[in-house]
Structure formats: structure tokens, C-alpha cells
Write a protein that holds these residues in place. Structure first.
Motif, PDB file in Angstrom:
ATOM      1  N   ALA A 154       0.841  -1.190   0.000  1.00 32.02           N
ATOM      2  CA  ALA A 154       0.000   0.000   0.000  1.00 32.02           C
ATOM      3  C   ALA A 154       0.882   1.248   0.000  1.00 32.02           C
ATOM      4  O   ALA A 154       1.539   1.547   0.991  1.00 32.02           O
ATOM      5  N   SER A 156       0.420  -7.808   4.052  1.00 35.39           N
ATOM      6  CA  SER A 156       0.376  -6.485   3.421  1.00 35.39           C
ATOM      7  C   SER A 156       1.276  -5.550   4.198  1.00 35.39           C
ATOM      8  O   SER A 156       1.654  -5.832   5.336  1.00 35.39           O
ATOM      9  N   TRP A 157       1.609  -4.425   3.571  1.00 37.32           N
ATOM     10  CA  TRP A 157       2.487  -3.482   4.264  1.00 37.32           C
ATOM     11  C   TRP A 157       2.320  -2.060   3.748  1.00 37.32           C
ATOM     12  O   TRP A 157       1.796  -1.820   2.661  1.00 37.32           O
ATOM     13  N   ASN A 158       2.774  -1.139   4.584  1.00 36.54           N
ATOM     14  CA  ASN A 158       3.026   0.262   4.209  1.00 36.54           C
ATOM     15  C   ASN A 158       4.473   0.555   4.556  1.00 36.54           C
ATOM     16  O   ASN A 158       4.895   0.326   5.690  1.00 36.54           O
ATOM     17  N   HIS A 164      -6.751  -2.663   5.540  1.00 39.10           N
ATOM     18  CA  HIS A 164      -5.817  -3.781   5.648  1.00 39.10           C
ATOM     19  C   HIS A 164      -6.478  -4.964   6.348  1.00 39.10           C
ATOM     20  O   HIS A 164      -6.283  -6.123   5.932  1.00 39.10           O
ATOM     21  N   LEU A 203      -6.702  -8.602   4.464  1.00 36.30           N
ATOM     22  CA  LEU A 203      -5.887  -9.686   5.001  1.00 36.30           C
ATOM     23  C   LEU A 203      -6.734 -10.903   5.386  1.00 36.30           C
ATOM     24  O   LEU A 203      -7.833 -10.762   5.936  1.00 36.30           O
ATOM     25  N   TYR A 211       0.456  -7.911   8.875  1.00 36.96           N
ATOM     26  CA  TYR A 211       0.610  -6.529   8.409  1.00 36.96           C
ATOM     27  C   TYR A 211       1.894  -5.958   9.002  1.00 36.96           C
ATOM     28  O   TYR A 211       2.179  -6.146  10.194  1.00 36.96           O
ATOM     29  N   THR A 238       4.352  -2.290   9.014  1.00 45.92           N
ATOM     30  CA  THR A 238       4.639  -0.926   8.589  1.00 45.92           C
ATOM     31  C   THR A 238       5.991  -0.497   9.130  1.00 45.92           C
ATOM     32  O   THR A 238       6.381  -0.877  10.238  1.00 45.92           O
ATOM     33  N   ARG A 250      -3.517 -10.220  11.877  1.00 47.07           N
ATOM     34  CA  ARG A 250      -4.967 -10.050  11.740  1.00 47.07           C
ATOM     35  C   ARG A 250      -5.672 -11.170  12.511  1.00 47.07           C
ATOM     36  O   ARG A 250      -5.433 -12.343  12.264  1.00 47.07           O
TER      37      ARG A 250
END
Length: 296
Positions: free
Chosen positions: A108, A173-175, A191, A195, A201, A203, A295
């Protein structure tokens, strides 16, 4: 791996659908990154074809830098800065957990796609990236085609608060330094939706330190420079808790990123924001964190 290409070598991408911005601020950020062409982002990527939009971590290899009076010193310095940036991305990927070839990852705020390429090379999986910048998405997709991985790595113009991915589609997922452009509750809700239960996740981000009291003048300068809104460490943890993301690791990377900034401040690629980063890290008003959450 040497992915030798330069930022001028890419073929044009086919036309893509570019949605209209949802808010005026979103439009401002899209324009900001569409117009951005700082040498610090492009010249570092030209070292090996991995184009990042984040900062570095780790000790500087002074032996690799050599003598400051040498004719190739600046080239060596740029290569060292790039090595530190890639080390940061490797650390993020280390915290994604077990990833299989059939999994899908979501980046992301993917920028020019360097971390997506690294993720695919490591895991062999599909990596989907989103960015508000059509210019960045075009660059990232062009790079994927050059590498022959366009069937597995794709960037699209999209608001990270409302992605087209199916609920539970992503294994992780990531930022990476992109959370300061959005509301954290809205971001983590998305997110959490994307997920799978048990997904990870991660970041890596700069955040202002609540123990300082309020954002310092240095943090305010960083906000103005990048047209962003840096959040506090407390806001991250609260918004995660509200969206079924349970932190498994919170790592203070501030000491690890200072060598990068101090080296960058001596280079020809300075942008004028280096002093604000260095001073805010040193006075404790700004922190560089990695947060990994599951999550549930």
C-alpha cells in the motif's frame, strides 16, 4: 542481484485507468508524486534497478566508501545509501512471516515498485501495489515488464483506503513510509479487510513521540516538505487495536536509521530536509518504527 537498468531505460506502459481523486487532498498528493523527480530516488535506484521511496538502516560500510578524495567517492556513496535502503526493505520482508508462491501480498503506497520486486524475488508470489501516482504506477509496471515478472508484480492507481482486492485475499500487506498520507483508522480497516485471518501486516514509518508532548518544529518541517501528516506512535497502536490487528513486534529503528541520514547529508543528493530528520531523531521528538501485527 544486479538488475542493471537506469531510470531512462523503461518502455512506456500501456494506458491504465486512473480514477479521479476522492478528496482535494488526495488530488494534491497525486500531483505531488507525479511531479516528483528527486535525484536521490532515481540515482540510487540506478545502482541496481531497485527503485525505492524510503530511507535506509544499518551501519555505514566505511571500507566500501573508501577515500573521500577519490574520484569515484560520490558513486560509492550513492551505492552505499542504496544498500542501506535495500536493507530496510529486507527487514520489512523478514517480518511478513511464512509466504508461499501461491500467496498474494499487497504493498500500500508502492512508489516505483522496488519493494514489490524484492518481495517477488524472495517469495515467488504475486505482489499487488497501489499508489495515487499514475507516474509511479507506470514506472513500476514498466520495470516489471523489463524483468519479465509482469504476471506476478503489478502496480495500479488506487486509493489505499479503498482497494479492489477481495476480502481475505492477502497473506500479508504493508506500508513502507506511506501511512502519513491517510487516516490510520481508515487505513487499518482496509488492511484488516484485505488480510486473511492470521495474515501479517507490517509498517515501517516515522512517527512523533508522545513523550515529547506535541510534534516538534522538526516534525512540522517534515510535514510541510512532504505535504503529509505524521501520526504519533500512540495513534498507530490505538488504530491497530480498533481494527483487529494485534502487534507482534514493535521495533525502534531510530538508532539504525541515523547513519543513513548523516551520510546522506554529506552527499550531492541533499534535498534540504536532512537536518530536520537528524535533529528530530536526536532530540527524541521523532521515531522510526517497525510494527508487525497479525490479523485476528
Amino acid at each position: 542481484m544486479d538488475l542493471s537498468m537506469t531510470s531512462t531505460d523503461f518502455t512506456a506502459a500501456p494506458s491504465m485507468f486512473i480514477p479521479a481523486p476522492v478528496t482535494p487532498y488526495q488530488g494534491d498528493i497525486a500531483r505531488y508524486w507525479d511531479r516528483e523527480a528527486r535525484p536521490v530516488n532515481l540515482r540510487l535506484g540506478d545502482v541496481d534497478g531497485l527503485y525505492h521511496h524510503h530511507y535506509g538502516i544499518g551501519d555505514v560500510d566505511h571500507a566500501a566508501l573508501g577515500d573521500t578524495a577519490a574520484g569515484d567517492y560520490e558513486k560509492r556513496l550513492i551505492a552505499e545509501l542504496h544498500r542501506l535502503e535495500s536493507a530496510q526493505a529486507e527487514l520489512l520482508l523478514d517480518h511478513l512471516g511464512p509466504i508461499g508462491r501461491d500467496d498474494t501480498l499487497v504493498d500500500a503506497g508502492c512508489g516505483r515498485g522496488g519493494s514489490m520486486v524484492m518481495a517477488h524475488q524472495r517469495f515467488g508470489c504475486t505482489v499487488e501495489g497501489v499508489t495515487l501516482s499514475a507516474k509511479q504506477a507506470d514506472f513500476a509496471n514498466g520495470r516489471a515488464r523489463e524483468l519479465g515478472i509482469e504476471d506476478h508484480v503489478r502496480a495500479r492507481v488506487c486509493n489505499m483506503l479503498g482497494t479492489p482486492f477481495e476480502t481475505g485475499q492477502a497473506a500479508a500487506s504493508w506500508n513502507n513510509e506511506s501511512t502519513m498520507y491517510v487516516d490510520l483508522h481508515d487505513l487499518f480497516a482496509e488492511h484488516s479487510r484485505v488480510l486473511a485471518v492470521g495474515g501479517r501486516y507490517v509498517t515501517i514509518t516515522g512517527c512523533w513521540n508522545p513523550r515529547y508532548g506535541q510534534p516538534s518544529k522538526w516534525v512540522s518541517q517534515i510535514n510541510a516538505h512532504f505535504e503529509c501528516n505524521i501520526h504519533s506512535r500512540r495513534e498507530y497502536l490505538r488504530a491497530m487495536a480498533d481494527n483487529r490487528l494485534v502487534p507482534q513486534a514493535v521495533i525502534d529503528l531510530t538508532p539504525a536509521t541515523l547513519p543513513y541520514w548523516e551520510l546522506r547529508a554529506t552527499s550531492s543528493l541533499v534535498t534540504g530536509i536532512e537536518e530536520a530528520f537528524i535533529n528530530s531523531y536526536k532530540d527524541g521528538s521523532f521515531q522510526y518504527l517497525l510494527i508487525a501485527a497479525d490479523r485476528v
